[in-house]
Design an enzyme around this catalytic site. Structure first.
Site, PDB file in Angstrom:
ATOM      1  N   LYS A  74      25.788   5.736   1.270  1.00  0.00           N
ATOM      2  CA  LYS A  74      26.931   4.867   1.003  1.00  0.00           C
ATOM      3  C   LYS A  74      27.627   4.464   2.302  1.00  0.00           C
ATOM      4  CE  LYS A  74      31.111   4.680  -1.918  1.00  0.00           C
ATOM      5  NZ  LYS A  74      31.904   5.405  -2.940  1.00  0.00           N
ATOM      6  N   SER A 150      33.242   2.581  -6.505  1.00  0.00           N
ATOM      7  CA  SER A 150      32.857   2.043  -5.216  1.00  0.00           C
ATOM      8  C   SER A 150      31.421   2.366  -4.827  1.00  0.00           C
ATOM      9  CB  SER A 150      33.804   2.563  -4.129  1.00  0.00           C
ATOM     10  OG  SER A 150      33.762   3.978  -4.041  1.00  0.00           O
ATOM     11  N   SER A 174      34.516   6.518  -8.888  1.00  0.00           N
ATOM     12  CA  SER A 174      33.496   5.798  -8.138  1.00  0.00           C
ATOM     13  C   SER A 174      32.104   6.388  -8.227  1.00  0.00           C
ATOM     14  CB  SER A 174      33.909   5.694  -6.665  1.00  0.00           C
ATOM     15  OG  SER A 174      35.050   4.876  -6.525  1.00  0.00           O
TER      16      SER A 174
END
Length: 471
Positions: A74, A150, A174
């Site tokens: 990520k 996210s 997220s």
């Protein structure tokens, strides 16, 4: 091959039926064929370099279960040699990271080969993975729709078969919202189980955590075990028994509290609650006892505590950028709003929010005296139009902040409870994925993974319904 999952790939490699070189070639070919439609993998490294690293992995003894397996991290986490842009134009041209952060270091120690990053919203704020550096990540099941966030890039990459397992992070859902919207598994571990990078404050802001995403609960458990060792540079370090060896069992006698719409307090788009109730009927067929339970704490009090503590934490992270006039204008509006709220708070406002959080923790522990798992939908909306910045209403009820539409996730986040999103099926006007949150008492991570695995053995939604671009 990649749809088999990371542990299955490891078994094939150990048996001599698969090489890291062959796996890397397939991975990069898939990314070339599929990623353009969804924009899940960003900052992809050079093919020749990656193929050379895969051949080198084949020439070495396996370092760990991820040895030779391609992984994308990520874009909020540092990977040595790659930029960490956090989706912000302020860091679009930043120097590559000099060293791995904690998450990448632990996966590298297990043998992972890092191919690039997964997309995220700017600074991870909001559950829609769109930013001015890389653009929007699209849902593999409908590329006109959001993949969530996210950790939206991670969720979409898993669904599209671009990676076998992925990391993510979760402050406000997220690891859960994008898992639900992409028909995969995502886990927010008990707070403190997975350490953050040992920088800045490590005592006050107990909201966010790193965690795993995968297409199977067993891969979820394996990555959680890799990420879980305590870091002596951080407080509250605890040693946990590995979860993967504990996978197994069934749901016989499992006591589930179905919290639904929190006693009518939370709005949902049509079909979500019905789909979740249908999924829970399967839980009952597997031996669980499901009991509808009213919201066990005042919804408005939870929200007040949440937005106070969240804005305070965001301000702590971004205040230096906000205070620099030359940089403030490069922050997105919602980040500026969030930081301004945090900067305006008094110490006693934060204290009052923490008291509410403490009251909710005590109330939740009482609920767990009667139930093993609390169950909620993982999102209040179906995946929305990818061109939106954030939804303004749910079922006709206006949203007063950019993140109010994600309110269903805060009960667990506020007090650090472990949660696993499990795929619940498909529905809504566009026949898109949804998931349910399985919330446990602190430290019950292994039990939640057992439940998720029993569900997976009975349903296996990721294999049942693959995106059209994978077929």
């Amino acid at each position: 091959m990649i749809e088999e999952g990371a542990l299955a790939l490891r078994a094939r490699m150990d048996a001599g039926d698969l090489t890291a070189e062959a796996l890397m070639a397939e991975t990069l070919d898939r990314i070339a064929a599929r990623n353009g439609a969804i924009n899940a993998i960003v900052a992809l490294r050079d093919r020749d370099t990656l193929m050379a690293e895969a051949r080198a992995a084949d020439a070495q003894p396996a370092k760990g279960w991820l040895h030779g397996i391609p992984v994308a991290v990520k874009d909020l986490a540092d990977v040595a040699g790659l930029r960490t842009t956090m989706g912000s134009p302020l860091f679009a041209d930043a120097a590559p990271a000099a060293a791995d952060g904690v998450v990448a270091a632990r996966m590298r120690d297990a043998g992972a080969i890092f191919i690039g990053k997964t997309n995220t919203p700017e600074f991870g704020l909001g559950s829609h993975s769109i930013n001015p550096v890389y653009g929007a990540t699209r849902n593999p099941y409908d590329t006109t729709r959001s993949a969530g966030g996210s950790s939206g890039g991670a969720g979409a990459a898993l669904a599209a078969g671009l990676v076998a397992v992925a990391d993510g992070s979760d402050m406000m859902g997220s690891l859960r919202n994008p898992a639900a919207w992409n028909n995969v598994y995502g886990m927010r571990p008990s707070w403190g189980r997975v350490p953050s990078d040992p920088v800045g404050d490590c005592f006050l802001h107990m909201l966010a955590t790193n965690g795993p995403m995968a297409r199977t609960p067993r891969d979820l458990a394996a990555l959680l075990d890799t990420l879980s060792a305590p870091d002596p540079r951080l407080p509250f370090a605890q040693t946990h028994a590995p979860c993967l060896p504990q996978i197994g069992g069934d749901m016989t006698g499992l006591r589930c509290a179905w919290l639904g719409d929190w006693g009518g307090a939370l709005p949902f788009e049509d079909g979500i609650l019905d789909l979740c109730i249908e999924a829970l009927a399967t839980f009952e067929q597997l031996g669980a006892q499901v009991t509808p339970v009213a919201g066990p704490f005042d919804r408005d009090a939870l929200w007040r505590a949440w937005i106070t503590l969240r804005s305070w934490a965001v301000a702590g992270n971004l205040a230096a950028l906000h205070d620099d006039p030359s940089k403030r204008g490069m922050l997105k509006d919602t980040a500026i709003w969030e930081v301004a709220r945090g900067l305006a708070m008094s110490a006693m406002e934060v204290h009052a929010a923490s008291v509410i959080r403490s009251d909710w923790f005590r109330a939740a522990i009482t609920v767990f005296d009667a139930y093993d798992v609390l169950v909620l939908p993982s999102a209040q909306m179906w995946p929305f139009d990818v061109t939106l910045d954030w939804p303004r209403a749910i079922a006709g009820q206006g949203m007063d902040t950019y993140h109010r539409w994600m309110e269903v996730v805060i009960a667990a986040s506020l007090i650090g409870l472990p949660v696993v999103n499990v795929p619940a099926g498909f529905g809504g006007p566009h026949d898109l994925p949804m998931g349910i949150q399985l919330i446990g008492r602190p430290g019950s991570d292994a039990r939640l993974l057992q439940i998720a695995d029993a569900w997976h053995q009975a349903t296996d939604w990721p294999a049942q319904r693959r995106p059209a671009l994978v077929m």
